[in-house]
Enzyme design. Structure first.
Site, PDB file in Angstrom:
ATOM      1  N   GLY A  52      18.868  53.664   7.817  1.00  0.00           N
ATOM      2  CA  GLY A  52      18.910  53.755   6.368  1.00  0.00           C
ATOM      3  C   GLY A  52      19.045  52.360   5.788  1.00  0.00           C
ATOM      4  CD  GLN A  57      22.087  47.941   3.473  1.00  0.00           C
ATOM      5  OE1 GLN A  57      21.572  49.051   3.383  1.00  0.00           O
ATOM      6  NE2 GLN A  57      22.657  47.492   4.583  1.00  0.00           N
ATOM      7  CB  CYS A 103      26.988  48.400   7.663  1.00  0.00           C
ATOM      8  SG  CYS A 103      26.157  47.996   6.125  1.00  0.00           S
ATOM      9  CG  LEU A 104      20.971  47.633   9.107  1.00  0.00           C
ATOM     10  CD1 LEU A 104      19.625  47.938   8.451  1.00  0.00           C
ATOM     11  CD2 LEU A 104      20.789  47.249  10.567  1.00  0.00           C
ATOM     12  CG  HIS A 145      26.297  53.747   5.317  1.00  0.00           C
ATOM     13  ND1 HIS A 145      27.261  53.229   6.146  1.00  0.00           N
ATOM     14  CD2 HIS A 145      25.451  52.715   5.040  1.00  0.00           C
ATOM     15  CE1 HIS A 145      27.015  51.931   6.362  1.00  0.00           C
ATOM     16  NE2 HIS A 145      25.914  51.606   5.697  1.00  0.00           N
ATOM     17  CD  GLU A 146      21.841  53.339   3.719  1.00  0.00           C
ATOM     18  OE1 GLU A 146      21.816  52.357   2.943  1.00  0.00           O
ATOM     19  OE2 GLU A 146      22.041  53.214   4.946  1.00  0.00           O
ATOM     20  CG  HIS A 149      24.960  49.983   1.142  1.00  0.00           C
ATOM     21  ND1 HIS A 149      25.567  48.763   1.320  1.00  0.00           N
ATOM     22  CD2 HIS A 149      24.705  50.455   2.383  1.00  0.00           C
ATOM     23  CE1 HIS A 149      25.681  48.504   2.600  1.00  0.00           C
ATOM     24  NE2 HIS A 149      25.165  49.518   3.280  1.00  0.00           N
TER      25      HIS A 149
END
Length: 181
Positions: A52, A57, A103-104, A145-146, A149
């Protein structure tokens, strides 16, 4: 043509970058530029081996995310949600799933975090048509999670303060360049 080959890979922003720590603006234009952004987001997510990715991001403070991840039955689900609204199960109907999360934007770090094992997101596709995504398992975690963000929150913000501090120290230690000499 596979979307993986059309977009341009953009660098992933990391914890501490201001764009990750403030709420994103709603998308108001459903046009070719939005479509190109989504292609870049998929390309960036795949290049980083994520499941995702939220627009902020990659430095774009707009309320949308892409995903390509399995649900509880290991069926892969792929899509985009513009201006998402997250709906959680009622407290009495919630089952909390405590699993490892990463997380990226905080590379190399993972922590166990409890989240409801089901979630629903309402929003729009890239042409402005309504979409609803119902997720279980990892997909439910991804939707939460997204959406976090896009509200300016990282998963580490949900951790107890001492655990968050240790995780950030690990991240900073891993990203420091080796000392010369």
């Amino acid at each position: 043509m596979d979307i993986r080959s059309r977009g341009t890979v953009r660098p992933i922003r990391h914890v501490g970058d201001p764009v990750l720590h403030r709420p994103c603006a709603p998308v108001t234009r459903y046009d070719e530029e939005l479509g190109e952004l989504v292609e870049d987001m998929f390309a960036s997510m795949y290049a980083a081996e994520g499941v995702g990715l939220a627009a902020n991001q990659i430095g774009v403070s707009l309320s949308l995310f892409v995903y390509d991840c399995p649900d509880q039955s290991d069926k892969f689900c792929k899509g985009v949600v513009v201006n998402p609204v997250l709906i959680m199960p009622r407290v009495g109907e919630r089952h909390i799933d405590a699993h490892d999360e990463g997380c990226l934007s905080v590379p190399g770090q993972r922590a166990t975090l409890g989240r409801p094992d089901r979630a629903t997101v309402h929003g729009f596709d890239t042409t402005g048509n309504p979409v609803t995504v119902e997720g279980t398992g990892l997909l439910a975690r991804c939707l939460q999670h997204e959406t976090d963000h896009l509200e300016g929150r990282l998963y580490i913000d949900r951790l107890p303060a001492k655990q968050r501090k240790r995780l950030l120290e690990g991240y900073r230690g891993a990203t420091r360049s080796p000392a010369a000499g």
